[in-house]
Design a protein around this motif. Structure first.
Motif, PDB file in Angstrom:
ATOM      1  N   ASP A  63     -31.008 -68.135 -30.940  1.00 52.97           N
ATOM      2  CA  ASP A  63     -29.827 -68.744 -30.314  1.00 52.97           C
ATOM      3  C   ASP A  63     -29.493 -70.094 -30.949  1.00 52.97           C
ATOM      4  O   ASP A  63     -28.346 -70.374 -31.254  1.00 52.97           O
ATOM      5  N   VAL A  64     -30.523 -70.913 -31.121  1.00 52.63           N
ATOM      6  CA  VAL A  64     -30.247 -72.290 -31.566  1.00 52.63           C
ATOM      7  C   VAL A  64     -29.928 -72.371 -33.060  1.00 52.63           C
ATOM      8  O   VAL A  64     -29.474 -73.414 -33.526  1.00 52.63           O
ATOM      9  N   THR A  65     -30.172 -71.270 -33.791  1.00 48.99           N
ATOM     10  CA  THR A  65     -29.805 -71.283 -35.210  1.00 48.99           C
ATOM     11  C   THR A  65     -28.600 -70.375 -35.477  1.00 48.99           C
ATOM     12  O   THR A  65     -28.303 -70.039 -36.621  1.00 48.99           O
ATOM     13  N   ALA A  66     -27.897 -70.000 -34.405  1.00 52.40           N
ATOM     14  CA  ALA A  66     -26.757 -69.089 -34.568  1.00 52.40           C
ATOM     15  C   ALA A  66     -25.568 -69.813 -35.203  1.00 52.40           C
ATOM     16  O   ALA A  66     -24.790 -69.226 -35.941  1.00 52.40           O
ATOM     17  N   ARG A  67     -25.422 -71.102 -34.892  1.00 55.62           N
ATOM     18  CA  ARG A  67     -24.214 -71.821 -35.314  1.00 55.62           C
ATOM     19  C   ARG A  67     -24.507 -72.880 -36.386  1.00 55.62           C
ATOM     20  O   ARG A  67     -25.594 -73.437 -36.454  1.00 55.62           O
ATOM     21  N   TRP A  68     -23.476 -73.130 -37.168  1.00 56.07           N
ATOM     22  CA  TRP A  68     -23.472 -74.185 -38.156  1.00 56.07           C
ATOM     23  C   TRP A  68     -23.726 -75.540 -37.488  1.00 56.07           C
ATOM     24  O   TRP A  68     -23.193 -75.749 -36.421  1.00 56.07           O
ATOM     25  N   PRO A  69     -24.487 -76.486 -38.044  1.00 54.61           N
ATOM     26  CA  PRO A  69     -25.179 -76.355 -39.330  1.00 54.61           C
ATOM     27  C   PRO A  69     -26.579 -75.730 -39.215  1.00 54.61           C
ATOM     28  O   PRO A  69     -27.237 -75.536 -40.215  1.00 54.61           O
ATOM     29  N   PHE A  70     -27.017 -75.446 -37.973  1.00 59.03           N
ATOM     30  CA  PHE A  70     -28.412 -75.013 -37.819  1.00 59.03           C
ATOM     31  C   PHE A  70     -28.665 -73.604 -38.345  1.00 59.03           C
ATOM     32  O   PHE A  70     -29.799 -73.192 -38.527  1.00 59.03           O
ATOM     33  N   SER A  71     -27.574 -72.862 -38.619  1.00 63.27           N
ATOM     34  CA  SER A  71     -27.730 -71.547 -39.253  1.00 63.27           C
ATOM     35  C   SER A  71     -28.371 -71.700 -40.645  1.00 63.27           C
ATOM     36  O   SER A  71     -29.006 -70.772 -41.139  1.00 63.27           O
ATOM     37  N   TYR A  73     -30.901 -73.457 -41.296  1.00 65.87           N
ATOM     38  CA  TYR A  73     -32.357 -73.434 -41.082  1.00 65.87           C
ATOM     39  C   TYR A  73     -32.879 -72.016 -41.253  1.00 65.87           C
ATOM     40  O   TYR A  73     -33.860 -71.763 -41.953  1.00 65.87           O
ATOM     41  N   ARG A  74     -32.170 -71.082 -40.606  1.00 61.48           N
ATOM     42  CA  ARG A  74     -32.561 -69.673 -40.656  1.00 61.48           C
ATOM     43  C   ARG A  74     -32.484 -69.115 -42.069  1.00 61.48           C
ATOM     44  O   ARG A  74     -33.296 -68.300 -42.484  1.00 61.48           O
ATOM     45  N   ARG A  75     -31.465 -69.581 -42.806  1.00 60.21           N
ATOM     46  CA  ARG A  75     -31.312 -69.093 -44.184  1.00 60.21           C
ATOM     47  C   ARG A  75     -32.391 -69.663 -45.089  1.00 60.21           C
ATOM     48  O   ARG A  75     -32.863 -68.994 -46.003  1.00 60.21           O
ATOM     49  N   ALA A  76     -32.790 -70.896 -44.834  1.00 59.84           N
ATOM     50  CA  ALA A  76     -33.810 -71.536 -45.680  1.00 59.84           C
ATOM     51  C   ALA A  76     -35.200 -70.962 -45.410  1.00 59.84           C
ATOM     52  O   ALA A  76     -36.011 -70.840 -46.325  1.00 59.84           O
ATOM     53  N   THR A  77     -35.468 -70.633 -44.158  1.00 59.60           N
ATOM     54  CA  THR A  77     -36.783 -70.081 -43.813  1.00 59.60           C
ATOM     55  C   THR A  77     -36.587 -68.800 -42.999  1.00 59.60           C
ATOM     56  O   THR A  77     -36.501 -68.844 -41.777  1.00 59.60           O
ATOM     57  N   PRO A  78     -36.479 -67.657 -43.701  1.00 63.80           N
ATOM     58  CA  PRO A  78     -36.263 -66.383 -42.984  1.00 63.80           C
ATOM     59  C   PRO A  78     -37.359 -66.168 -41.932  1.00 63.80           C
ATOM     60  O   PRO A  78     -38.545 -66.239 -42.240  1.00 63.80           O
ATOM     61  N   LEU A  79     -36.915 -65.948 -40.691  1.00 64.26           N
ATOM     62  CA  LEU A  79     -37.849 -65.921 -39.567  1.00 64.26           C
ATOM     63  C   LEU A  79     -38.265 -64.505 -39.196  1.00 64.26           C
ATOM     64  O   LEU A  79     -37.444 -63.597 -39.206  1.00 64.26           O
ATOM     65  N   HIS A  80     -39.514 -64.336 -38.864  1.00 61.50           N
ATOM     66  CA  HIS A  80     -40.030 -63.073 -38.339  1.00 61.50           C
ATOM     67  C   HIS A  80     -40.663 -63.376 -36.984  1.00 61.50           C
ATOM     68  O   HIS A  80     -41.825 -63.771 -36.902  1.00 61.50           O
ATOM     69  N   ILE A  81     -39.833 -63.245 -35.950  1.00 61.00           N
ATOM     70  CA  ILE A  81     -40.246 -63.644 -34.605  1.00 61.00           C
ATOM     71  C   ILE A  81     -40.090 -62.442 -33.678  1.00 61.00           C
ATOM     72  O   ILE A  81     -39.086 -61.749 -33.737  1.00 61.00           O
ATOM     73  N   GLN A  82     -41.111 -62.213 -32.877  1.00 57.62           N
ATOM     74  CA  GLN A  82     -41.016 -61.148 -31.875  1.00 57.62           C
ATOM     75  C   GLN A  82     -41.231 -61.761 -30.503  1.00 57.62           C
ATOM     76  O   GLN A  82     -42.093 -62.628 -30.345  1.00 57.62           O
ATOM     77  N   PRO A  83     -40.450 -61.259 -29.491  1.00 59.08           N
ATOM     78  CA  PRO A  83     -40.569 -61.849 -28.145  1.00 59.08           C
ATOM     79  C   PRO A  83     -42.006 -61.863 -27.634  1.00 59.08           C
ATOM     80  O   PRO A  83     -42.423 -62.819 -26.984  1.00 59.08           O
ATOM     81  N   GLU A  84     -42.789 -60.814 -27.960  1.00 59.59           N
ATOM     82  CA  GLU A  84     -44.154 -60.746 -27.416  1.00 59.59           C
ATOM     83  C   GLU A  84     -45.098 -61.763 -28.052  1.00 59.59           C
ATOM     84  O   GLU A  84     -46.212 -61.963 -27.572  1.00 59.59           O
ATOM     85  N   PHE A 148     -35.244 -80.640 -37.339  1.00 59.68           N
ATOM     86  CA  PHE A 148     -35.258 -80.835 -35.887  1.00 59.68           C
ATOM     87  C   PHE A 148     -33.992 -80.202 -35.306  1.00 59.68           C
ATOM     88  O   PHE A 148     -32.898 -80.433 -35.803  1.00 59.68           O
ATOM     89  N   ILE A 149     -34.172 -79.389 -34.260  1.00 52.73           N
ATOM     90  CA  ILE A 149     -33.035 -78.751 -33.600  1.00 52.73           C
ATOM     91  C   ILE A 149     -32.993 -79.282 -32.164  1.00 52.73           C
ATOM     92  O   ILE A 149     -33.826 -78.916 -31.330  1.00 52.73           O
ATOM     93  N   PRO A 150     -32.053 -80.219 -31.902  1.00 59.90           N
ATOM     94  CA  PRO A 150     -32.053 -80.920 -30.604  1.00 59.90           C
ATOM     95  C   PRO A 150     -32.070 -79.985 -29.392  1.00 59.90           C
ATOM     96  O   PRO A 150     -32.692 -80.309 -28.377  1.00 59.90           O
ATOM     97  N   ALA A 151     -31.408 -78.823 -29.489  1.00 60.15           N
ATOM     98  CA  ALA A 151     -31.320 -77.921 -28.335  1.00 60.15           C
ATOM     99  C   ALA A 151     -32.685 -77.379 -27.906  1.00 60.15           C
ATOM    100  O   ALA A 151     -32.829 -76.845 -26.806  1.00 60.15           O
ATOM    101  N   LEU A 152     -33.700 -77.519 -28.746  1.00 56.47           N
ATOM    102  CA  LEU A 152     -35.038 -77.012 -28.380  1.00 56.47           C
ATOM    103  C   LEU A 152     -35.779 -77.970 -27.441  1.00 56.47           C
ATOM    104  O   LEU A 152     -36.756 -77.588 -26.798  1.00 56.47           O
ATOM    105  N   LEU A 153     -35.302 -79.205 -27.366  1.00 56.64           N
ATOM    106  CA  LEU A 153     -36.012 -80.211 -26.570  1.00 56.64           C
ATOM    107  C   LEU A 153     -35.581 -80.105 -25.106  1.00 56.64           C
ATOM    108  O   LEU A 153     -34.391 -80.129 -24.807  1.00 56.64           O
ATOM    109  N   PRO A 154     -36.550 -79.985 -24.169  1.00 60.27           N
ATOM    110  CA  PRO A 154     -36.172 -79.947 -22.744  1.00 60.27           C
ATOM    111  C   PRO A 154     -35.356 -81.192 -22.373  1.00 60.27           C
ATOM    112  O   PRO A 154     -35.616 -82.279 -22.893  1.00 60.27           O
TER     113      PRO A 154
END
Ligand SMILES: [Zn+2]
Ligand SMILES: [Zn+2]
Length: 278
Positions: A63-71, A73-84, A148-154
């Motif tokens: 979610d937090v890397t869906a939009r520019w400019p944080f997208s 981040y996802r392109r620079a480090t392809p993520l392999h994340i599973q909910p579990e 740093f992605i500000p939206a991740l901080l509570p």
């Protein structure tokens, strides 16, 4: 370690990985892709209860890397994340709820270490004044430049955070002053400057021996053994490239002085294979 120092139970958990080129992670490495897992440690202290060393990746990274400019981040480090693999999803097998985790130590504020923070609305955060001061005002590109992605901080992070000044406790060989988290020698925080402003490591006296969680002071244990820093290109994204090299030297000295300590950089494939239970 004094006789009265308690030991902590320690479970090293995988929260997912990104792909990186070995020659970026390690100067002179191969040009092949390697999996850089993001590990966290779930620790149990006999008096202070459950705590976490970092929170790793979590599905909200999408979610937090869906939009520019944080997208980017996802392109620079392809993520392999599973909910579990999110920490919160792994608590179940230890019979824990999020509220049971009293304390979360934040090594530094890069997204791959803080993505799970919002899953713990009751925990106290422990980090350094310097680390938080460096990111708290950052938005947009200024944040992204520091991974740093500000939206991740509570939203109430500052209210729940214990922000530590420069450490002044007994020194570790090579690494310098410590902060004794509970005052009993079981968990010593140590400054690991360079990769991120105010970054810290954790020397834990675990039931299976002492472990130094070394955060992103380096990405591969070979950096410490062979005194080999990462590729200079990676210095574009770090806080202080000179300090990156100095910290790797300091870890080399520490490893020589304390061969009994297992050193666990957060993304090292070697440490991952050794420490993460299958
Ligand atoms: Zn980092
Ligand atoms: Zn990292």
């Amino acid at each position: 370690m004094p006789d009265h120092t308690p030991t902590v139970a320690c479970h090293v958990l995988d929260t997912g990985y990104c792909l990186a080129h070995e020659n970026m992670v390690l100067r002179g490495g191969k040009r092949t892709s390697i999996q850089c897992h993001s590990i966290v440690a779930l620790l149990h202290h006999p008096q202070q209860g459950w705590l976490l060393w970092d929170t790793g990746y979590a599905p909200r990274m999408w979610d937090v890397t869906a939009r520019w400019p944080f997208s980017l981040y996802r392109r620079a480090t392809p993520l392999h994340i599973q909910p579990e693999l999110a920490v919160i999803a792994q608590l179940d097998r230890f019979g824990l709820a999020p509220a049971d985790v009293r304390t979360i130590i934040v090594s530094h504020f890069h997204a791959d270490h803080i993505a799970g923070l919002r899953d713990f609305p009751r925990s106290t955060f422990v980090t350094t004044e310097a680390a938080y001061a460096d990111v708290r005002q950052r938005q947009g590109f200024a944040a992204l430049r520091r991974a740093f992605i500000p939206a991740l901080l509570p939203d109430d992070f500052a209210d729940r955070a214990q922000l530590l000044p420069r450490f002044s406790g007994p020194a570790l060989p090579g690494l310098g002053a410590t902060h004794d988290l509970f005052g009993d020698g079981s968990l010593l925080l140590v400054e690991l400057p360079g990769h991120a402003c105010g970054q810290i490591g954790l020397l834990a006296q675990t039931d299976s021996g002492p472990v130094l969680f070394a955060a992103d002071s380096c990405w591969h244990s070979r950096s410490i053994r062979e005194r080999r820093p990462p590729h200079p290109l990676t210095y574009l994204f770090v806080d202080d490239s000179r300090a990156v090299r100095t910290t790797i030297e300091a870890l080399h000295q520490f490893a020589a002085a304390r061969p009994d300590v297992r050193i666990v950089p957060s993304h090292c494939p070697e440490a991952f294979a050794r420490e993460v239970g299958s």
